[in-house]
Design a protein around this motif. Sequence first.
Motif, PDB file in Angstrom:
ATOM      1  N   GLY A   1     -44.945  -5.154   2.345  1.00  0.00           N
ATOM      2  CA  GLY A   1     -45.897  -5.595   1.384  1.00  0.00           C
ATOM      3  C   GLY A   1     -45.335  -5.981  -0.123  1.00  0.00           C
ATOM      4  N   GLN A   2     -44.052  -6.497   0.085  1.00  0.00           N
ATOM      5  CA  GLN A   2     -43.576  -6.958  -1.153  1.00  0.00           C
ATOM      6  C   GLN A   2     -43.727  -8.609  -0.913  1.00  0.00           C
ATOM      7  OE1 GLN A   2     -42.581  -5.526  -3.510  1.00  0.00           O
ATOM      8  NE2 GLN A   2     -41.489  -3.738  -2.678  1.00  0.00           N
ATOM      9  N   GLY A   3     -43.730  -9.398  -1.991  1.00  0.00           N
ATOM     10  CA  GLY A   3     -44.084 -10.971  -2.031  1.00  0.00           C
ATOM     11  C   GLY A   3     -43.640 -11.582  -3.178  1.00  0.00           C
ATOM     12  N   GLY A   4     -43.452 -12.998  -2.891  1.00  0.00           N
ATOM     13  CA  GLY A   4     -43.035 -13.857  -3.742  1.00  0.00           C
ATOM     14  C   GLY A   4     -44.077 -14.120  -4.875  1.00  0.00           C
ATOM     15  N   LYS A   5     -43.683 -14.917  -5.807  1.00  0.00           N
ATOM     16  CA  LYS A   5     -44.716 -15.045  -7.032  1.00  0.00           C
ATOM     17  C   LYS A   5     -45.679 -16.240  -6.606  1.00  0.00           C
ATOM     18  CE  LYS A   5     -41.845 -19.204  -8.696  1.00  0.00           C
ATOM     19  NZ  LYS A   5     -42.953 -20.164  -8.581  1.00  0.00           N
ATOM     20  N   LEU A   6     -45.822 -16.604  -5.359  1.00  0.00           N
ATOM     21  CA  LEU A   6     -46.810 -17.572  -4.975  1.00  0.00           C
ATOM     22  C   LEU A   6     -47.481 -16.952  -3.708  1.00  0.00           C
ATOM     23  CD1 LEU A   6     -45.174 -21.357  -5.408  1.00  0.00           C
ATOM     24  CD2 LEU A   6     -46.725 -19.703  -7.208  1.00  0.00           C
ATOM     25  N   ALA A   7     -47.203 -15.860  -3.268  1.00  0.00           N
ATOM     26  CA  ALA A   7     -47.988 -15.190  -2.149  1.00  0.00           C
ATOM     27  C   ALA A   7     -49.453 -14.953  -2.681  1.00  0.00           C
ATOM     28  CB  ALA A   7     -47.406 -13.786  -1.913  1.00  0.00           C
ATOM     29  N   ILE A   8     -50.232 -14.892  -1.743  1.00  0.00           N
ATOM     30  CA  ILE A   8     -51.745 -14.700  -1.827  1.00  0.00           C
ATOM     31  C   ILE A   8     -51.833 -13.320  -2.323  1.00  0.00           C
ATOM     32  CG2 ILE A   8     -54.124 -14.851  -1.061  1.00  0.00           C
ATOM     33  CD1 ILE A   8     -53.082 -17.053   0.768  1.00  0.00           C
ATOM     34  N   ASN A   9     -51.255 -12.394  -1.884  1.00  0.00           N
ATOM     35  CA  ASN A   9     -51.278 -10.982  -2.170  1.00  0.00           C
ATOM     36  C   ASN A   9     -50.011 -10.434  -1.960  1.00  0.00           C
ATOM     37  OD1 ASN A   9     -50.834 -10.144   0.587  1.00  0.00           O
ATOM     38  ND2 ASN A   9     -53.153 -11.013   0.816  1.00  0.00           N
ATOM     39  N   LYS A  10     -49.872  -9.015  -2.179  1.00  0.00           N
ATOM     40  CA  LYS A  10     -48.612  -8.170  -1.949  1.00  0.00           C
ATOM     41  C   LYS A  10     -48.824  -7.255  -0.580  1.00  0.00           C
ATOM     42  CE  LYS A  10     -46.935  -9.886  -5.890  1.00  0.00           C
ATOM     43  NZ  LYS A  10     -45.505 -10.661  -5.654  1.00  0.00           N
ATOM     44  N   GLY A  11     -49.524  -7.781   0.127  1.00  0.00           N
ATOM     45  CA  GLY A  11     -49.667  -7.274   1.565  1.00  0.00           C
ATOM     46  C   GLY A  11     -48.754  -7.642   2.585  1.00  0.00           C
ATOM     47  N   ALA A  12     -48.673  -7.111   3.647  1.00  0.00           N
ATOM     48  CA  ALA A  12     -47.945  -7.511   4.944  1.00  0.00           C
ATOM     49  C   ALA A  12     -48.622  -8.823   5.716  1.00  0.00           C
ATOM     50  CB  ALA A  12     -47.556  -6.376   5.950  1.00  0.00           C
ATOM     51  N   THR A  13     -50.114  -8.843   5.188  1.00  0.00           N
ATOM     52  CA  THR A  13     -50.571  -9.949   6.053  1.00  0.00           C
ATOM     53  C   THR A  13     -51.440 -10.936   4.955  1.00  0.00           C
ATOM     54  OG1 THR A  13     -51.356  -8.471   7.651  1.00  0.00           O
ATOM     55  CG2 THR A  13     -52.927 -10.456   7.320  1.00  0.00           C
TER      56      THR A  13
END
Length: 652
Positions: free
Chosen positions: A151-163
């Motif tokens: 669930g970590q994500g980069g600054k442009l990820a839509i959300n902080k989830g695994a999907t």
Amino acid sequence: MVSLLNPLTIDKYKNPLPNLLQPGLFIDARRKGKYTITMSQGTHDFGLGEGIPLAQTWGYHSPSAPTWDAAGLNYLGPTIVAQKGKPITINWQSKLPKKHLLPVDTTIHWAYTGTNYSISKDGVPVVAHLHGGKSKSKYDGLPDAWFTSTGQGGKLAINKGATQAYKYYNDQQAATIWYHDHALGITRLNVYAGLAGFYILRDNHDTGRPDNPKTSRIENALPGNYVNFDYQGDSRKDPDVYYEYPIVIQDKIFTADGQLFYPASNADLAAAGLEAMLPPSAPNPSVIPEFGSGNVILVNGKAWPLLDVEPRKYRFRLLNGSDSRFYSLQLEKGLDFYQIGTDLGLLNKPVKLSQLELAPGQRADVIVDFKGYQGETLILNNFAGGITSEPIPNNPDTTGQIMAFKVGNQVTVADTPLPTTLRGGKGQPDALPTYTGLVTDQKIIQKFNDGIDWLDQTFVASSKNPKKPDFTKIVKDPLTGLPIAKQLALFENPSDDFGRITPMLGTIRDGALMWHDPITEYVQLGDTEIWEIYNTTRDSHPIHLHEAGFQLLSRQDFTATQIDPLAPLTNIQYQGAATPAAPQEAGILDTVVIEPGEVIRVAATFELPGEYVWHCHILSHEDNEMMRPYEILAPGANPLAAMDHLHTSVLI
């Protein structure tokens, strides 16, 4: 020293070619809907020989392609078949373990740079990019949109989830597109592990059906697939037959026990029989300048496969899915290719070729007619380079061979003549534009030859520099006479902090720029621009532009003055006349090769706002600084309010 598999021990032309358009192996997304695709680790049979263990690999999986898992295909991903005008949503889900299959160099700028994350704690960064897709910025799979199984994500990820739910509008013509991982600084490893697959977009002019489509207005049909199709009058007895095949070509190295091997040190290169490419000061593991050292050729995930064909025409959608290797493909016994399409759709008419060039990331849509070769086995060869070519050797006994076609004696479904036109006729898509009437809005042209920053004057009222741009000095494309909007360049840093060669991008005015440097390319939404790109390096580079398909206008040799390899270009002198695109590259492209000492001009229309990237599609290059962001400005947007893309979110 690690023990590697000798490629000469692999029996060639024993593995059947997997049919990536066979029912159950592809996702039928031709209607609106939502589909889940997971990334996970498993084992895969590359067909390396009896007694060799299965390899640990990564792949894409979906319940919408049930046969994929049943067949044990844990490498690559199911082909996605979509329909123009029918948007779909894909839930990309990571179930990858907290350990990479391959050595990760953390000294380059990658997804976890500047964070406290680690793969062992937070998982492997991934993000799916639809290569060739006209996608909104937030669904493009940008390198900073990575996410992990935890669930970590980069600054442009839509959300902080695994999907991550990505919507694809499929608002473009039929084409051979593909999807692959694009996480910052780790793309080469994730793709090598298996994260790639085809995305075939259909439309009313290119349906893939047997009639494709068969109407009184269609000259002749293109080869299609007859699946559950009654072509002889008895649907219970008519077998399925396939005349269209997606084909992805890759090169790999394997350990003696059949596992994927990716060199990350001079010792690894020596084990593979290659010259050292890294300085003594390089870390271990280290990114290498180019991974062109694969000595086993895979086609659709199988080593040197065989395809049984009938003595008639077939359609092959070819993709170079290698990290760095270029291919120059040629069939035995004078058999020709008839290229009918480029990266993003059909050509105006077929182009006859005896040899087909394919750079990393490029696609070629071709027809091959096996009529007259009954009973023969024909080898598809690769003549790109020789056995002493550095850093990418080509051995005629290994990488010089791709796959084989065994021609039978019977034709199941009667063949039709090759169409003489593919676009512009009745019942066909419109002919490709020539851009002779293209209009580029001069107010957004960036000037490089008078020292004026037009963006500064457009968006900032300044009394310090009241001078107006002199549009009479605007550089123009020599063939069309149209103004150049951007002047970009390819550079090579001979020594980074560790003494390694680093390929880079930049502008002729600014010189080489890093990935994290402020954006220098802004485009007004809806504008068509001509970009001019100079190659100051010693290598050929396939340059890929996200969001916008483009047409190649001209090529020309040049010389220029630089005070050092990363400096701006001055005293540019053109050598000889500019030449237009060759017939086989005169279609809509998303990837184009620029030779050393060459400048190209391309025309593109930018239709979606937000941040995108342009980069070299040699994966070892794009992972190590040969990638730059650019931004398409929505109406009223002010780029100077957020010049540093690292500190702003411009996803729309």
